[in-house]
Design an enzyme around this catalytic site. Structure first.
Site, PDB file in Angstrom:
ATOM      1  N   GLY A 108       0.822  -1.207   0.000  1.00  0.00           N
ATOM      2  CA  GLY A 108       0.000   0.000   0.000  1.00  0.00           C
ATOM      3  C   GLY A 108       0.853   1.254   0.000  1.00  0.00           C
ATOM      4  O   GLY A 108       1.916   1.308   0.648  1.00  0.00           O
ATOM      5  N   ASP A 110       0.419   4.100   1.418  1.00  0.00           N
ATOM      6  CA  ASP A 110       0.588   4.730   2.732  1.00  0.00           C
ATOM      7  C   ASP A 110       1.665   4.038   3.547  1.00  0.00           C
ATOM      8  O   ASP A 110       2.431   4.679   4.274  1.00  0.00           O
ATOM      9  CB  ASP A 110      -0.743   4.741   3.485  1.00  0.00           C
ATOM     10  CG  ASP A 110      -1.362   3.355   3.644  1.00  0.00           C
ATOM     11  OD1 ASP A 110      -0.995   2.427   2.883  1.00  0.00           O
ATOM     12  OD2 ASP A 110      -2.224   3.190   4.528  1.00  0.00           O
ATOM     13  N   THR A 133      -7.493   1.678   9.692  1.00  0.00           N
ATOM     14  CA  THR A 133      -8.591   0.729   9.530  1.00  0.00           C
ATOM     15  C   THR A 133      -8.116  -0.667   9.922  1.00  0.00           C
ATOM     16  O   THR A 133      -8.828  -1.426  10.578  1.00  0.00           O
ATOM     17  CB  THR A 133      -9.085   0.732   8.072  1.00  0.00           C
ATOM     18  OG1 THR A 133      -9.446   2.077   7.712  1.00  0.00           O
ATOM     19  CG2 THR A 133     -10.286  -0.160   7.912  1.00  0.00           C
TER      20      THR A 133
END
Length: 259
Positions: A108, A110, A133
């Protein structure tokens, strides 16, 4: 000025850099169906709180884990910031960090950005704990290589699952007091839930961190970020510090590297 936008599954974090200084930043709910124009209205409104406009931005960089929003943010930046002045964190963009995964494309954006910021800060073996999350660990070698990580369910997901699946367990807020200082035994249902969530996640984070440390070495530093870091990390023993701006910092570093 540089507009940096980190698009997460639950929240989006945006900030404005004037030179090397982060002068404004905001968090807002991610709306996965938003169009480029709706994104422009939203971001222009936030910039307006500081008497700034999208047209005032010299450039933009976007890190997104929501694929359906990535083209919209790119379109927004190209139209309102300037054509050719937007970078999207992803394959082909220089980050200065080798990715030693079986499939680097799985990482990912991020998590890569956080890893770049953490290694820039410590300059040695380190790991990022992101309370988003999901709760993720990202491990970086002493040579600045992204080695891999750990992914588990996030704090909010766990609390929602408890409230949904157990009729007598109410939703709770982590800001509520834990009861007796240092005590784990709750005197009512809310305190018991608080204790289970806070100490449960703190214990899990510490346990994983110790195992990561055994693989990376005794000098490994741990830094936390993400929305629930402030609620859990004070009860952890292995995490050295919390930096809620870590992702934006990493995006600025990547922007600078690509100039």
């Amino acid at each position: 000025m540089l507009l940096a936008i980190d698009v997460g599954n639950t929240q989006t974090h945006a900030g404005v850099f004037d030179g090397d200084e982060l002068v404004e930043h905001w968090r807002f709910a991610t709306e996965s169906e938003a169009t480029a124009d709706e994104l422009a209205v939203q971001n222009a409104g936030l910039l307006g709180l500081g008497d700034r406009k999208l047209a005032d931005m010299d450039a933009a960089i976007v890190s997104s884990v929501v694929p359906q929003l990535t083209p919209g943010y790119n379109s927004m930046c190209e139209r309102y910031v300037g054509e050719g002045r937007c970078l999207i964190v992803g394959p082909g963009l220089r980050t200065g960090m080798p990715i030693l995964l079986d499939n680097p494309h799985e990482l990912g954006a991020d998590r890569l950005v956080n890893a770049v910021a953490a290694y820039d800060r410590f300059g040695d073996a380190c790991a990022v704990v992101d309370f988003g999350t999901a709760i993720t660990f990202d491990a970086i070698s002493a040579d600045g290589e992204y080695l891999g990580g750990v992914i588990g369910p996030g704090v909010a997901i766990s609390m929602e699952a408890l409230a949904d699946r157990a009729a007598k367990l109410p939703p709770i807020e982590l800001g509520e007091p834990l009861g007796e200082p240092g005590g784990v035994i709750g005197r009512n249902t809310a305190q018991s839930l608080q204790s289970g969530i806070v100490y449960g996640f703190a214990g899990a984070v510490d346990s994983i961190a110790r195992r990561v440390q055994r693989e990376l070495g005794e000098n490994t530093s741990f830094i936390a970020t993400g929305g629930h870091a402030g609620a859990i990390v004070p009860y952890c023993e292995m995490v050295d510090e919390v930096d809620e701006l870590l992702t934006l910092t990493g995006m600025k570093l990547i922007w600078d590297l690509n100039q």
